[in-house]
Write a protein that holds these residues in place. Structure first.
Motif, PDB file in Angstrom:
ATOM      1  N   MET A 193       0.828  -1.205   0.000  1.00 47.71           N
ATOM      2  CA  MET A 193       0.000   0.000   0.000  1.00 47.71           C
ATOM      3  C   MET A 193       0.869   1.265   0.000  1.00 47.71           C
ATOM      4  O   MET A 193       0.356   2.367   0.070  1.00 47.71           O
ATOM      5  N   SER A 194       2.192   1.086  -0.031  1.00 43.55           N
ATOM      6  CA  SER A 194       3.064   2.269   0.040  1.00 43.55           C
ATOM      7  C   SER A 194       3.458   2.710  -1.370  1.00 43.55           C
ATOM      8  O   SER A 194       3.168   2.024  -2.348  1.00 43.55           O
ATOM      9  N   ASN A 195       4.142   3.847  -1.450  1.00 47.27           N
ATOM     10  CA  ASN A 195       4.561   4.278  -2.788  1.00 47.27           C
ATOM     11  C   ASN A 195       5.856   3.582  -3.210  1.00 47.27           C
ATOM     12  O   ASN A 195       6.479   3.941  -4.191  1.00 47.27           O
ATOM     13  N   ARG A 196       6.250   2.567  -2.426  1.00 52.05           N
ATOM     14  CA  ARG A 196       7.410   1.768  -2.819  1.00 52.05           C
ATOM     15  C   ARG A 196       6.963   0.453  -3.459  1.00 52.05           C
ATOM     16  O   ARG A 196       7.783  -0.421  -3.750  1.00 52.05           O
ATOM     17  N   ALA A 197       5.643   0.323  -3.650  1.00 52.39           N
ATOM     18  CA  ALA A 197       5.072  -0.971  -4.040  1.00 52.39           C
ATOM     19  C   ALA A 197       5.611  -1.500  -5.364  1.00 52.39           C
ATOM     20  O   ALA A 197       5.601  -2.701  -5.602  1.00 52.39           O
ATOM     21  N   ASP A 198       6.078  -0.576  -6.234  1.00 48.87           N
ATOM     22  CA  ASP A 198       6.557  -1.089  -7.522  1.00 48.87           C
ATOM     23  C   ASP A 198       7.938  -1.729  -7.398  1.00 48.87           C
ATOM     24  O   ASP A 198       8.420  -2.361  -8.330  1.00 48.87           O
ATOM     25  N   ARG A 199       8.589  -1.557  -6.232  1.00 52.85           N
ATOM     26  CA  ARG A 199       9.880  -2.237  -6.016  1.00 52.85           C
ATOM     27  C   ARG A 199       9.620  -3.489  -5.191  1.00 52.85           C
ATOM     28  O   ARG A 199       8.664  -3.567  -4.430  1.00 52.85           O
ATOM     29  N   ARG A 200      10.522  -4.456  -5.287  1.00 52.91           N
ATOM     30  CA  ARG A 200      10.351  -5.716  -4.567  1.00 52.91           C
ATOM     31  C   ARG A 200      10.678  -5.519  -3.089  1.00 52.91           C
ATOM     32  O   ARG A 200      11.666  -4.857  -2.758  1.00 52.91           O
ATOM     33  N   MET A 201       9.822  -6.061  -2.211  1.00 54.58           N
ATOM     34  CA  MET A 201      10.163  -6.015  -0.780  1.00 54.58           C
ATOM     35  C   MET A 201      11.162  -7.141  -0.497  1.00 54.58           C
ATOM     36  O   MET A 201      11.015  -8.253  -0.994  1.00 54.58           O
ATOM     37  N   LEU A 236      21.760  -7.043   1.323  1.00 53.94           N
ATOM     38  CA  LEU A 236      20.306  -6.932   1.124  1.00 53.94           C
ATOM     39  C   LEU A 236      19.815  -5.512   1.371  1.00 53.94           C
ATOM     40  O   LEU A 236      18.841  -5.068   0.764  1.00 53.94           O
ATOM     41  N   PHE A 237      20.483  -4.775   2.267  1.00 53.73           N
ATOM     42  CA  PHE A 237      20.073  -3.385   2.502  1.00 53.73           C
ATOM     43  C   PHE A 237      20.240  -2.554   1.238  1.00 53.73           C
ATOM     44  O   PHE A 237      19.399  -1.721   0.920  1.00 53.73           O
ATOM     45  N   LEU A 238      21.344  -2.807   0.526  1.00 51.07           N
ATOM     46  CA  LEU A 238      21.568  -2.061  -0.703  1.00 51.07           C
ATOM     47  C   LEU A 238      20.544  -2.489  -1.762  1.00 51.07           C
ATOM     48  O   LEU A 238      20.006  -1.671  -2.503  1.00 51.07           O
ATOM     49  N   GLU A 239      20.248  -3.795  -1.768  1.00 51.74           N
ATOM     50  CA  GLU A 239      19.269  -4.310  -2.710  1.00 51.74           C
ATOM     51  C   GLU A 239      17.889  -3.705  -2.441  1.00 51.74           C
ATOM     52  O   GLU A 239      17.094  -3.505  -3.351  1.00 51.74           O
ATOM     53  N   ALA A 240      17.630  -3.426  -1.156  1.00 56.71           N
ATOM     54  CA  ALA A 240      16.312  -2.887  -0.778  1.00 56.71           C
ATOM     55  C   ALA A 240      16.274  -1.367  -0.894  1.00 56.71           C
ATOM     56  O   ALA A 240      15.288  -0.740  -0.501  1.00 56.71           O
ATOM     57  N   ASN A 241      17.325  -0.776  -1.427  1.00 57.47           N
ATOM     58  CA  ASN A 241      17.371   0.680  -1.544  1.00 57.47           C
ATOM     59  C   ASN A 241      16.160   1.182  -2.352  1.00 57.47           C
ATOM     60  O   ASN A 241      15.871   0.677  -3.415  1.00 57.47           O
ATOM     61  N   ARG A 284      12.889   1.432   3.911  1.00 53.87           N
ATOM     62  CA  ARG A 284      11.911   1.398   4.983  1.00 53.87           C
ATOM     63  C   ARG A 284      12.034   0.055   5.695  1.00 53.87           C
ATOM     64  O   ARG A 284      11.991  -0.990   5.068  1.00 53.87           O
ATOM     65  N   VAL A 285      12.232   0.132   7.022  1.00 53.96           N
ATOM     66  CA  VAL A 285      12.465  -1.094   7.774  1.00 53.96           C
ATOM     67  C   VAL A 285      11.193  -1.531   8.504  1.00 53.96           C
ATOM     68  O   VAL A 285      10.557  -0.757   9.198  1.00 53.96           O
ATOM     69  N   ILE A 286      10.841  -2.794   8.301  1.00 50.99           N
ATOM     70  CA  ILE A 286       9.746  -3.396   9.075  1.00 50.99           C
ATOM     71  C   ILE A 286      10.355  -4.595   9.793  1.00 50.99           C
ATOM     72  O   ILE A 286      11.126  -5.353   9.200  1.00 50.99           O
ATOM     73  N   ALA A 287      10.078  -4.720  11.074  1.00 50.31           N
ATOM     74  CA  ALA A 287      10.606  -5.866  11.811  1.00 50.31           C
ATOM     75  C   ALA A 287       9.424  -6.635  12.385  1.00 50.31           C
ATOM     76  O   ALA A 287       8.371  -6.066  12.651  1.00 50.31           O
ATOM     77  N   SER A 288       9.595  -7.940  12.555  1.00 51.85           N
ATOM     78  CA  SER A 288       8.504  -8.706  13.156  1.00 51.85           C
ATOM     79  C   SER A 288       9.058  -9.649  14.213  1.00 51.85           C
ATOM     80  O   SER A 288      10.220 -10.047  14.153  1.00 51.85           O
ATOM     81  N   THR A 289       8.225  -9.949  15.176  1.00 50.73           N
ATOM     82  CA  THR A 289       8.635 -10.922  16.183  1.00 50.73           C
ATOM     83  C   THR A 289       7.432 -11.525  16.881  1.00 50.73           C
ATOM     84  O   THR A 289       6.394 -10.886  17.007  1.00 50.73           O
TER      85      THR A 289
END
Ligand SMILES: Nc1ncnc2c1ncn2[C@@H]1O[C@H](COP(=O)(O)OP(=O)(O)OP(=O)(O)O)[C@@H](O)[C@H]1O
Ligand SMILES: [Mg+2]
Length: 473
Positions: A193-201, A236-241, A284-289
């Motif tokens: 739902m974000s404006n980053r949606a066209d990039r792969r999470m 992966l951080f660079l990949e998620a840029n 944008r960082v999302i963490a889960s636990t």
């Protein structure tokens, strides 16, 4: 920031040209509206279809199509436009009829300008509110569809609203919840739902990787940084840029990596292993636990400062026990999903099978429910899913083989009176869930199916704290 002012559109319909000229002048000048006029109902319909006015003012008596028919046809394709009727001598009955059919206001000719201006202003406001509501509703339905979340409970809807509100921002989000409650689904929804949606999470399953590898995977390395590093590698951080990274099961990452992660969150830059320079990243960082991070902090296993950085906002996914009313819907959803996947004809649940699902504990939450139904679809050899298909030999129903009451053996250790009450209460709850599900939350229809008065069903619904609303589409 001031909201952009919307154009206010008024369509005036009258067969008297003088009247049209007068009204157009008054409304345009005093209400600040754009006004179009039509001399017949048909001409007005043509304009309304392409121009979508906020308000129509219509005469009642007109040759050809009269005001009543015009309004009926108008409301067929636009339920949000507000209509005001102008009545002349001898048309009161028609006006009353129009009001009954949903016209918003009326006034008598000849009229005072101020009254018209006031009526038009209110009608424009009403239409704009109605249209905003419809838009919001559509947005919500669209989000529900896009996110893949199934469920009508208030709790789940609140979570979806929260995700929709958080999605556009870059804020770090911590998603918590027991295992199988949909944490990853929530993370994906935030990204989609974000404006980053066209990039792969990018999803990193933190506990799956040993410390050394996790570090080089996340931050990358320079050729020669360690034995075996025979070329530079982006992390992966660079990949998620420019996109989102999900750090799944964050509680399990070693303290040394926690420190590096903190740095990325603070400085918004990464430093690959063996590299002296740093690279800025926009991630944008999302963490889960599913673990208790506060306890881990107490034990010195999780950095408190990282916890605060991650926990800017937290979203707590409800356990299945907290949303029992969603069980039938989720079960039906997974049933359809797996029937299709395994190429089976449409299967249905035996009522007792649904009762089993409602009653048993779900420690693995939605994932466990999903797996259970997948297995049942594979095992089922008729066209009805039985309690045995769902629970195998664990099924008390199959052991008892004694009809519906066989499903309630867990109450048998109680004193007779309590056991009876428990069984009755359990039975009533499942019964209500069943008839409300099959009637999509329509209480009158459910009452008919249950062979009782609507009021009697309402009383039961209230007594057992069931929300009929939650069963509506
Ligand atoms: N509300 C829901 N509607 C439909 N499917 C759901 C819902 N919640 C979860 N699921 C499904 O349940 C399964 C488990 O969800 P997910 O992997 O997101 O949970 P999780 O909390 O990350 O679990 P774990 O703690 O085991 O990693 C997935 O297949 C997901 O699609
Ligand atoms: Mg998960």
């Amino acid at each position: 920031m001031k909201a952009e002012k919307k154009e206010k559109r008024v369509l005036v319909v009258d067969d008297e040209r003088d009247m049209l000229i007068l009204l157009k002048k008054v409304i345009a000048k005093k209400c600040g509206c754009t006004v179009q006029v039509a001399e017949s109902g048909q001409a007005a319909l043509d304009i309304a279809e392409s121009w979508t006015p906020d308000v129509v003012l219509t005469d009642i008596k007109m040759p050809g199509m009269d005001g009543l028919e015009f309004l009926q046809r108008l409301h067929e394709f636009d339920q949000t436009v507000s209509s005001i009727i102008m009545t002349g001598y001898g048309t009161i009955e028609m006006a009353v009829q129009a009001l009954k059919e949903g016209a918003y206001d009326f006034f008598e000719k000849p009229f005072e300008n101020d009254k018209i201006v006031h009526a038009v202003d209110r009608a424009v406001e009403r239409t704009q509110l109605l249209r905003e509501n419809v838009q919001l509703h559509n947005l919500l339905v669209k989000h529900h569809k896009e996110t893949g979340f199934v469920g009508r409970s208030k709790k789940l809807n609140q979570i979806l609203d929260l995700l929709a509100r958080l999605a556009p921002s870059k804020a770090t989000v911590l998603i918590r919840g027991e295992s199988g409650t949909g944490k990853e689904l929530a993370a994906r929804a935030l990204h989609d739902m974000s404006n980053r949606a066209d990039r792969r999470m990018i999803t990193v399953n933190c506990p799956a990787l040993p410390e050394q590898i996790l570090e080089s995977e996340l931050f990358g390395y320079k050729k020669g940084a360690f034995t075996g590093a025979d070329r530079d590698k982006d992390g992966l951080f660079l990949e998620a840029n420019g996109s989102t990274i999900l750090l799944d099961e964050i509680a399990d990452i070693p303290v040394s990596i926690q420190t590096k992660l903190l740095r990325v969150l603070q400085e918004k830059e990464i430093q690959p292993l063996g590299q002296t320079r740093t690279y800025p990243v926009d991630v944008r960082v999302i963490a889960s636990t599913n673990q208790n991070l506060e306890e881990k902090i107490e034990r010195g296993e999780f950095r408190e400062d990282l916890y605060y950085r991650l926990n800017v906002v937290s979203v707590v996914m409800p356990s299945l026990a907290e949303i029992p009313n969603d069980i039938p819907l989720l079960a039906q959803h997974f049933l359809e999903l797996y029937c299709e996947e395994h190429g089976r004809e449409e299967l249905e649940f035996m009522p007792e099978a649904l009762q089993c699902l409602l009653r048993r504990p779900w420690r693995g939450n939605i994932r466990e429910l999903q797996n259970t139904i997948n297995r049942a679809v594979l095992l089922c050899n008729g066209d009805l899913i039985t309690p045995h298909d769902l629970m195998g030999d664990e099924s008390e129903f199959s052991r008892e083989s004694g009809g519906p009451m066989g499903t309630q053996t867990c109450f048998l250790h109680l004193p007779y009176k309590e056991a009876k009450e428990e069984v009755l209460s359990y039975f009533t709850r499942s019964y209500l869930a069943n008839i409300l599900t099959s009637n999509q939350g329509n209480v009158s229809a459910a009452a008919r199916q249950g062979g009782m008065e609507r009021q009697a069903l309402q009383r039961l619904i209230r007594r057992f704290g069931v929300e009929a609303r939650e069963y509506r589409p």
